[in-house]
Scaffold this motif. Structure first.
Motif, PDB file in Angstrom:
ATOM      1  N   ALA A   1      47.314   4.746  17.861  1.00  0.00           N
ATOM      2  CA  ALA A   1      47.522   3.554  17.038  1.00  0.00           C
ATOM      3  C   ALA A   1      48.795   2.815  17.455  1.00  0.00           C
ATOM      4  O   ALA A   1      48.802   1.572  17.539  1.00  0.00           O
ATOM      5  N   LEU A   2      49.865   3.546  17.720  1.00  0.00           N
ATOM      6  CA  LEU A   2      51.111   2.905  18.148  1.00  0.00           C
ATOM      7  C   LEU A   2      50.954   2.234  19.513  1.00  0.00           C
ATOM      8  O   LEU A   2      51.449   1.113  19.723  1.00  0.00           O
ATOM      9  N   ALA A   3      50.256   2.889  20.429  1.00  0.00           N
ATOM     10  CA  ALA A   3      50.060   2.311  21.763  1.00  0.00           C
ATOM     11  C   ALA A   3      49.205   1.050  21.682  1.00  0.00           C
ATOM     12  O   ALA A   3      49.531   0.034  22.309  1.00  0.00           O
ATOM     13  N   VAL A   4      48.140   1.087  20.912  1.00  0.00           N
ATOM     14  CA  VAL A   4      47.272  -0.085  20.780  1.00  0.00           C
ATOM     15  C   VAL A   4      48.022  -1.230  20.099  1.00  0.00           C
ATOM     16  O   VAL A   4      47.890  -2.390  20.487  1.00  0.00           O
TER      17      VAL A   4
ATOM     18  N   ILE B   1      46.539  18.735  12.534  1.00  0.00           N
ATOM     19  CA  ILE B   1      47.847  18.185  12.906  1.00  0.00           C
ATOM     20  C   ILE B   1      47.754  17.526  14.282  1.00  0.00           C
ATOM     21  O   ILE B   1      48.276  16.427  14.489  1.00  0.00           O
ATOM     22  N   VAL B   2      47.065  18.181  15.214  1.00  0.00           N
ATOM     23  CA  VAL B   2      46.881  17.611  16.550  1.00  0.00           C
ATOM     24  C   VAL B   2      46.115  16.299  16.457  1.00  0.00           C
ATOM     25  O   VAL B   2      46.487  15.300  17.091  1.00  0.00           O
ATOM     26  N   ASP B   3      45.043  16.274  15.661  1.00  0.00           N
ATOM     27  CA  ASP B   3      44.267  15.040  15.492  1.00  0.00           C
ATOM     28  C   ASP B   3      45.124  13.928  14.883  1.00  0.00           C
ATOM     29  O   ASP B   3      45.053  12.773  15.302  1.00  0.00           O
ATOM     30  N   LEU B   4      45.919  14.285  13.889  1.00  0.00           N
ATOM     31  CA  LEU B   4      46.763  13.296  13.230  1.00  0.00           C
ATOM     32  C   LEU B   4      47.793  12.713  14.185  1.00  0.00           C
ATOM     33  O   LEU B   4      47.984  11.493  14.255  1.00  0.00           O
ATOM     34  N   ILE B   5      48.439  13.570  14.965  1.00  0.00           N
ATOM     35  CA  ILE B   5      49.448  13.110  15.923  1.00  0.00           C
ATOM     36  C   ILE B   5      48.798  12.260  17.015  1.00  0.00           C
ATOM     37  O   ILE B   5      49.325  11.208  17.391  1.00  0.00           O
TER      38      ILE B   5
ATOM     39  N   MET C   1      40.761   7.981  11.688  1.00  0.00           N
ATOM     40  CA  MET C   1      41.440   9.254  11.688  1.00  0.00           C
ATOM     41  C   MET C   1      40.439  10.370  11.423  1.00  0.00           C
ATOM     42  O   MET C   1      39.766  10.366  10.406  1.00  0.00           O
ATOM     43  N   THR C   2      40.380  11.282  12.324  1.00  0.00           N
ATOM     44  CA  THR C   2      39.426  12.379  12.166  1.00  0.00           C
ATOM     45  C   THR C   2      39.845  13.338  11.064  1.00  0.00           C
ATOM     46  O   THR C   2      39.007  14.072  10.546  1.00  0.00           O
ATOM     47  N   THR C   3      41.109  13.341  10.674  1.00  0.00           N
ATOM     48  CA  THR C   3      41.546  14.255   9.615  1.00  0.00           C
ATOM     49  C   THR C   3      40.906  13.920   8.283  1.00  0.00           C
ATOM     50  O   THR C   3      40.866  14.757   7.399  1.00  0.00           O
ATOM     51  N   LEU C   4      40.400  12.713   8.123  1.00  0.00           N
ATOM     52  CA  LEU C   4      39.753  12.332   6.869  1.00  0.00           C
ATOM     53  C   LEU C   4      38.404  13.017   6.700  1.00  0.00           C
ATOM     54  O   LEU C   4      37.850  13.026   5.611  1.00  0.00           O
TER      55      LEU C   4
END
Length: 58
Positions: free
Chosen positions: A30-33, A20-24, A1-4
Protein backbone atom coordinates in the motif's frame (compact mmCIF):
# COMPACT_ATOMS: atom_id res chain seq x y z
CA UNK A 1 -5.98 -7.14 3.37
CA UNK A 2 -5.94 -10.87 3.68
CA UNK A 3 -5.98 -10.65 7.49
CA UNK A 4 -9.66 -9.71 7.29
CA UNK A 5 -10.49 -13.22 6.05
CA UNK A 6 -8.95 -15.15 8.94
CA UNK A 7 -11.15 -16.13 11.88
CA UNK A 8 -12.70 -14.08 13.39
CA UNK A 9 -13.98 -12.78 10.09
CA UNK A 10 -13.67 -9.06 9.31
CA UNK A 11 -11.52 -8.32 12.33
CA UNK A 12 -8.26 -6.38 12.03
CA UNK A 13 -6.81 -8.10 15.11
CA UNK A 14 -3.74 -10.22 14.41
CA UNK A 15 -3.27 -13.49 16.30
CA UNK A 16 -0.88 -15.68 14.30
CA UNK A 17 2.52 -15.13 12.63
CA UNK A 18 1.19 -15.70 9.07
CA UNK A 19 -1.35 -12.95 9.69
CA UNK A 20 1.43 -10.60 10.81
CA UNK A 21 3.36 -11.36 7.61
CA UNK A 22 0.24 -10.69 5.52
CA UNK A 23 -0.42 -7.45 7.37
CA UNK A 24 3.15 -6.19 6.93
CA UNK A 25 3.19 -7.21 3.27
CA UNK A 26 -0.11 -5.43 2.64
CA UNK A 27 1.20 -2.32 4.38
CA UNK A 28 4.41 -2.27 2.33
CA UNK A 29 2.48 -2.74 -0.92
CA UNK A 30 0.00 0.00 0.00
CA UNK A 31 2.81 2.44 0.82
CA UNK A 32 4.67 1.65 -2.41
CA UNK A 33 1.54 2.06 -4.55
CA UNK A 34 0.73 5.32 -2.77
CA UNK A 35 4.20 6.69 -3.47
CA UNK A 36 4.03 5.67 -7.13
CA UNK A 37 0.57 7.20 -7.55
CA UNK A 38 1.77 10.46 -5.99
CA UNK A 39 4.80 10.56 -8.28
CA UNK A 40 2.62 9.90 -11.32
CA UNK A 41 0.23 12.70 -10.30
CA UNK A 42 3.11 15.17 -9.93
CA UNK A 43 4.40 14.21 -13.37
CA UNK A 44 0.91 14.65 -14.82
CA UNK A 45 0.64 18.14 -13.33
CA UNK A 46 4.06 19.05 -14.75
CA UNK A 47 3.08 17.76 -18.19
CA UNK A 48 -0.15 19.76 -18.09
CA UNK A 49 1.73 22.92 -17.12
CA UNK A 50 4.21 22.30 -19.94
CA UNK A 51 1.36 21.88 -22.41
CA UNK A 52 -0.21 25.16 -21.25
CA UNK A 53 3.12 26.94 -21.65
CA UNK A 54 3.53 25.62 -25.21
CA UNK A 55 -0.04 26.65 -26.09
CA UNK A 56 0.64 30.17 -24.81
CA UNK A 57 3.85 30.42 -26.86
CA UNK A 58 2.14 29.35 -30.07
Amino acid sequence: MTTLFYPPLFSALVFEPPQIVDLITSLVVALAVGQLAGKLRRQMVQATEGERTIRRIY
